[in-house]
Write an enzyme that holds these catalytic residues in place. Structure first.
Site, PDB file in Angstrom:
ATOM      1  N   ASP A   1      42.965  39.751  36.834  1.00 48.61           N
ATOM      2  CA  ASP A   1      43.497  38.552  37.282  1.00 48.61           C
ATOM      3  C   ASP A   1      43.327  38.411  39.185  1.00 48.61           C
ATOM      4  O   ASP A   1      43.086  38.933  39.935  1.00 48.61           O
ATOM      5  CB  ASP A   1      45.663  38.452  37.442  1.00 48.61           C
ATOM      6  CG  ASP A   1      45.600  37.034  37.142  1.00 48.61           C
ATOM      7  OD1 ASP A   1      44.874  35.753  37.330  1.00 48.61           O
ATOM      8  OD2 ASP A   1      47.256  36.922  37.456  1.00 48.61           O
TER       9      ASP A   1
ATOM     10  N   GLU B   1      38.999  34.763  41.266  1.00 48.53           N
ATOM     11  CA  GLU B   1      38.214  33.590  41.581  1.00 48.53           C
ATOM     12  C   GLU B   1      37.810  33.739  42.643  1.00 48.53           C
ATOM     13  O   GLU B   1      36.346  33.552  42.791  1.00 48.53           O
ATOM     14  CB  GLU B   1      38.893  32.287  42.078  1.00 48.53           C
ATOM     15  CG  GLU B   1      39.748  32.399  40.308  1.00 48.53           C
ATOM     16  CD  GLU B   1      40.829  33.665  39.635  1.00 48.53           C
ATOM     17  OE1 GLU B   1      41.225  33.526  40.742  1.00 48.53           O
ATOM     18  OE2 GLU B   1      40.988  33.486  38.857  1.00 48.53           O
TER      19      GLU B   1
ATOM     20  N   ASP C   1      46.609  29.960  33.403  1.00 46.77           N
ATOM     21  CA  ASP C   1      47.076  29.507  33.104  1.00 46.77           C
ATOM     22  C   ASP C   1      47.774  27.877  32.840  1.00 46.77           C
ATOM     23  O   ASP C   1      47.483  27.115  33.477  1.00 46.77           O
ATOM     24  CB  ASP C   1      48.128  29.031  35.024  1.00 46.77           C
ATOM     25  CG  ASP C   1      48.316  30.936  35.627  1.00 46.77           C
ATOM     26  OD1 ASP C   1      47.459  31.516  34.641  1.00 46.77           O
ATOM     27  OD2 ASP C   1      48.458  30.898  36.543  1.00 46.77           O
TER      28      ASP C   1
END
Ligand code: NAG
Ligand code: NAG
Length: 959
Positions: A546, A549, A622
């Protein structure tokens, strides 16, 4: 993941005071603005100086038709050799020289690269090293076409159906298939390469328009962000100055373009300038952790694939803009060229709309691939040959996953696991989010909540189930944390411009980020997944990446500052969109390497780039427990799937917020037809495991999860197809019906493979829906097996316990209908074949299966069967060697039967049904018993209890 507003309880108990204060501030600021996406956290094109400059340049050229591109080919500079056409370009405005190369590729594509001829220093050119599986080979099959002196034209490909023309002045490139132009570069003259320069050197042409000049007041606006720019109080020092690239790419005659994920937008991309329904900003590609993203929006999200496809009747084309820096894409549609095009394309009175796109990247070189089709499946294959096909996953990975932030402790895990058995709901994987660690230090365990992780995993593993733990790329700054210590000692962290290790805020508080573009960091992380390194891990444990980015709470736009320094001295701005794939790649290789012989990995990643399909699955981040987020999941996943990354899903139930039972049931129904099927929920939400709702809702959820399990043989076969041909797993309507214009913008219904038509219900209270049945074909209701009456748009009942799913006539799908608690328990279960005949009484299908874990399939240990029904005969033929000692998989299922065959749509009721083996010496012809259902609208014939083996070739005759 992200905290919800006002979640102070969580912050208080788990993080240090400094971090808490940071959050307190964050929430106060958040509370002042309206909820939903915090747009002001993220740049618009206007706030990104290079985007603004390139848009202004485009506006200037568009406004004045006597202005033309200043780039032209220098006379006599063109050289054609071994499939490469190269030459020099000059920009007449500053007399700078550029080199271009056009490569004609064996895969049915072409590549064009443009760079400065003598840059001050090298420009970043490593996106290709991550996206491509190898440097593609050039074709030697080409012929020079005689043309005017200022045009260079070649045809290429075996039949010379593809051609390219390079117009010298101004420089323009046109790709043609069968003499019809399908892709043109610099047609509108937006080619713009900001050359590297010294700060005091002149040479930048002022490209902004006068209207903007008037509002320029402060220092940043005056230098237009050339040498530094500030956003939300955070400064980006830009020691290299302006270095952006821009180019227009047009698709003449195409009114629909698709791709460039990830955006919460429609499948057919919208105009971003000028149109009726136009967005005001370009589509943006910049991997970002966007809190509570909005639907129908071109804002950047977690992943970026700079791949765009265009489709119309008779032709498909695509481009890959191979660049990993922040990128913006403007889309406009126009009818200007209609006369020229109409005659060229033979459209007669029809007026084709052409689509023009403008690609703008902050740095790097121009490196564009043009895929010439001519069909969508050709393009999927061409793109796959270039960037790799999706990795064949372990079979558990395509079953159902149960996740939440967080399962609290081992007792909680055991109870959830047991409850699935108690309520008779199959599931394969239970997930642990960040709270399982010791203080958000990944590769560690909270020893109070999870004292015996190996035992916990073994207990799950005994039932054939798996566990996934989260491993994020932010590393807590703590010399007592071995991961931090090792990475620091090996000098693997991303640095500030002054050479210090960068320090930002994330879940653990003060953290640093390993530079995974450094080969030593790759090698280091791969080793960290070894069983003796990752303490408490077992072969039942897999991984979730997770926040890659990367998400950095204290950074500009919640990510890494662009002026940080990576391996080789490269600024982060050049490679931002590669950070996620670099992390995903090392994690995936780590899981492969921990076993000997190697096992297939499973790694879910949030960030992605072109090529991520080689490393595992992705999800859409999300999302929100709202109907519009359920609805947008379909176009988002279809878009990601046609961009080479078919293994994707959206969190079932919605991550933020509490879905009511209706929304949850509808979400499970939709999720069961996504390639990656996981329920997930935020830490602040109410528990929502399927049994908590009581009947009838728990029953509806159970039913659809069981249906997913029954269809696992079909899903696995489709994953195999994706891994060898690049075909998406869930497919947009236009890829299945490429000639039917009605389908080109359709993104609320789709196909699983070519056989199942699915239309998720995405509106509250909705109990019927219109489904489009193309092509005057026969469709059968998947659940009732009744024939659909009518074609085209048909109103279909969809009560709460039913998602509209239809079996397309002409298809045979393999199922396994025994109800089990996990996919592993189904390994030797018998099969059911569902045969749906088309108008001609024909159908085909296939089944691919292997051990679902190892790489033994590469050595021939698999079964691949072709089923055909024609002339009242159903035949099972093997596409591989079955009865061979070398095929251990076939041996392991040699007693598995086809227990049931259902044939839909036979025109005449059979009197007898005979089965026989193929190419067998013994006389084994025997009669099979069959039944005819009482309510038999689809003329169904059901054969039960056959003794046919799945590993034998056989024929069944309906006489
Ligand atoms: C358009 O560009 C030409 C060539 O640079 C220039 O002479 C002319 O004045 C421009 N027209 C307008 C309206 O700006
Ligand atoms: C992967 O495993 C092989 C064989 O066990 C080993 O030789 C190699 O060094 C490993 N690679 C990495 C990067 O750890």
């Amino acid at each position: 993941m992200k905290l919800l507003f006002g979640n102070l309880k969580f912050s208080k108990e788990s993080v240090k005071t400094k971090f808490y204060l940071f959050y307190l501030l964050y929430f106060i600021v958040s509370a002042l603005v309206v909820t939903a996406v915090k747009r002001q956290d993220f740049k618009t094109c206007e706030q990104s100086s290079f985007c603004k400059r390139n848009r202004a340049y485009a506006d200037k050229l568009t406004a004045n038709h006597s202005l033309i591109s200043p780039y032209s080919v220098i006379q006599d500079s063109i050289i054609i050799k071994d499939g490469i056409i190269s030459g020099d370009l000059i920009n007449s405005e500053n007399n700078l020289i550029f080199i271009f190369e056009l490569h004609l590729l064996e895969i049915g594509a072409a590549r064009i690269r443009i760079n400065e001829k003598n840059p001050l220093k090298p420009r970043y050119d490593k996106a290709k090293d991550w996206a491509l599986i190898q440097d593609p080979s050039y074709t030697l099959e080409y012929t020079l076409i005689p043309s005017k002196p200022d045009v260079t034209s070649l045809s290429f490909g075996k039949e010379r159906k593809q051609a390219v023309s390079i117009y010298h002045s101004p420089f323009r490139v046109e790709f043609l298939v069968n003499d019809v132009p399908i892709i043109t570069l610099n047609d509108r003259g937006f080619l713009n390469i900001e050359h590297l320069r010294k700060q005091d050197a002149p040479g930048l042409v002022d490209q902004s328009n006068s209207e903007n000049d008037q509002v320029i007041e402060d220092e940043n606006d005056l230098d237009k962000g050339l040498w530094k720019e500030t956003f939300n109080g955070k400064e980006d020092s830009k020691p290299n100055g302006p270095e952006s690239i821009g180019l227009d790419i047009s698709f003449p005659g195409f009114s629909h373009v698709y791709g460039i994920p990830e955006h919460a937008s429609s499948l057919s991309l919208k105009e971003t300038r000028g149109g009726d329904d136009s967005y005001s900003d370009p589509y943006r590609l910049y991997n970002l952790d966007v809190f509570e993203y909005e639907v129908d929006n071109p804002m950047a999200l977690y992943g970026s694939i700079p791949f765009m496809m265009a489709h119309r009747k008779g032709a498909s084309a695509a481009v890959l803009w191979l660049n990993a820096a922040e990128t913006w894409i403007d889309i406009t549609k126009n009818k200007e060229d209609k006369h020229r095009l109409s005659s060229l394309l033979g459209f007669g009175k029809l007026t084709p709309t052409s689509t023009s796109t403008h690609w703008i990247s902050e740095s790097g070189v121009i490196d564009v691939f043009a895929f010439l089709g001519p069909t969508t499946s050709d393009i999927f294959y061409q793109y796959g040959l270039l960037t790799g096909f999706t990795a064949l996953p372990q079979s558990f990975a395509i079953a159902y996953h149960q996740c939440r932030w967080n399962y609290l402790n081992q007792e909680d895990v055991a109870e959830v696991d047991e409850s699935f058995d108690k309520y008779d709901i199959p599931y394969d994987v239970i997930w642990l989010d960040i709270e399982h660690t010791d203080g958000k230090k990944y590769f560690t365990w909270d020893t109070v909540k999870f004292p015996t992780p190996e035992k916990m995993q073994t207990n799950i593993g005994i039932k054939g189930r798996k566990m996934v733990t989260i491993v994020d790329p932010h590393i807590k700054i703590d010399d007592n944390y071995y991961i931090y210590k090792e990475a620091k000692d090996l000098d693997l962290f991303v640095k500030e411009p002054d050479g210090r290790i960068y320090d930002g805020w994330c879940w653990p508080g003060s953290s640093s980020w390993v530079d995974f573009t450094n080969p030593s960091a790759q090698e280091w992380l791969i080793k960290k997944f070894a069983f003796d390194q990752y303490k408490g891990s077992t072969e039942h444990l897999f991984t979730w990446n997770d926040m890659n980015e990367p998400s950095i709470f204290s950074g500009p736009e919640i990510t890494m500052p662009k002026d940080l320094i990576h391996h080789g001295g490269w600024e982060h701005r050049n490679l931002h969109n590669l950070y996620g794939i670099a992390y995903h790649s090392a994690t995936s290789k780590g899981l492969i390497n921990r076993s000997n012989p190697p096992r297939r990995p499973f790694v879910l990643s949030r960030a992605f780039f072109a090529g991520s399909q080689r490393y595992g699955a992705i999800w859409t981040g999300d999302n929100f427990a709202k109907w519009d987020h359920l609805a947008i999941a379909t176009p988002m996943l279809l878009t990601i799937g046609i961009s080479g990354l078919p293994f994707s899903g959206a969190d079932v139930g919605g991550f933020f917020g509490n879905p009511d039972t209706e929304l949850l049931v509808r979400w499970y129904q939709a999720g069961a037809f996504q390639p990656f099927f996981r329920a997930h929920a935020h830490i602040d939400t109410k528990r929502r495991e399927p049994w908590l709702f009581g009947d009838p809702y728990t029953g509806y959820i159970r039913d659809i999860i069981r249906e997913r399990y029954a269809l696992l043989p079909l899903w696995y076969t489709l994953f195999h197809e994706a891994s060898t041909t690049g075909m998406p797993i869930i497919r947009p309507m236009f890829t299945v019906y490429p000639e039917d214009e009605e389908t080109y913008a359709m993104d609320d219904q789709f196909f699983v493979g070519n056989s199942l038509l699915v239309k998720p219900i995405v509106n509250e209270g909705q109990t019927s829906t219109e489904v489009y049945f193309p092509g005057n074909e026969i469709f059968y209701d998947y659940f009732t097996l009744k024939k659909v009456q009518g074609s085209g748009k048909v109103q279909i009942e969809a009560p709460i316990n039913k998602i509209p799913v239809f079996l397309r006539g002409g298809n045979i799908i393999p199922k396994r209908q025994r109800i089990r608690r996990s996919s592993a328990a189904m390994r030797t279960d018998p099969f059911t074949l569902l045969v749906a005949l088309d108008k001609f009484g024909k159908a085909t299908g296939s089944l691919y299966l292997d051990d679902g874990e190892t790489y033994d399939y590469e050595k021939g240990h698999f079964i691949h069967l072709q089923f055909t029904f024609s002339k009242r005969k159903l035949i099972s033929k093997s596409l591989s060697v079955l009865n061979n000692d070398e095929n251990l998989y076939a041996q392991s299922i040699s007693s598995v039967r086809v227990e049931k065959i259902i044939v839909l749509g036979l025109d005449l009721k059979p009197k007898h049904i005979f089965a026989d083996c193929i190419d067998c010496s013994k006389n084994s012809k025997r009669e099979l018993q069959f039944g005819l259902p009482t309510t038999n609208l689809a003329n169904a014939v059901i054969i039960k209890g056959t003794d046919l083996l799945i590993t034998e070739e056989w024929v069944i005759e309906f006489s």
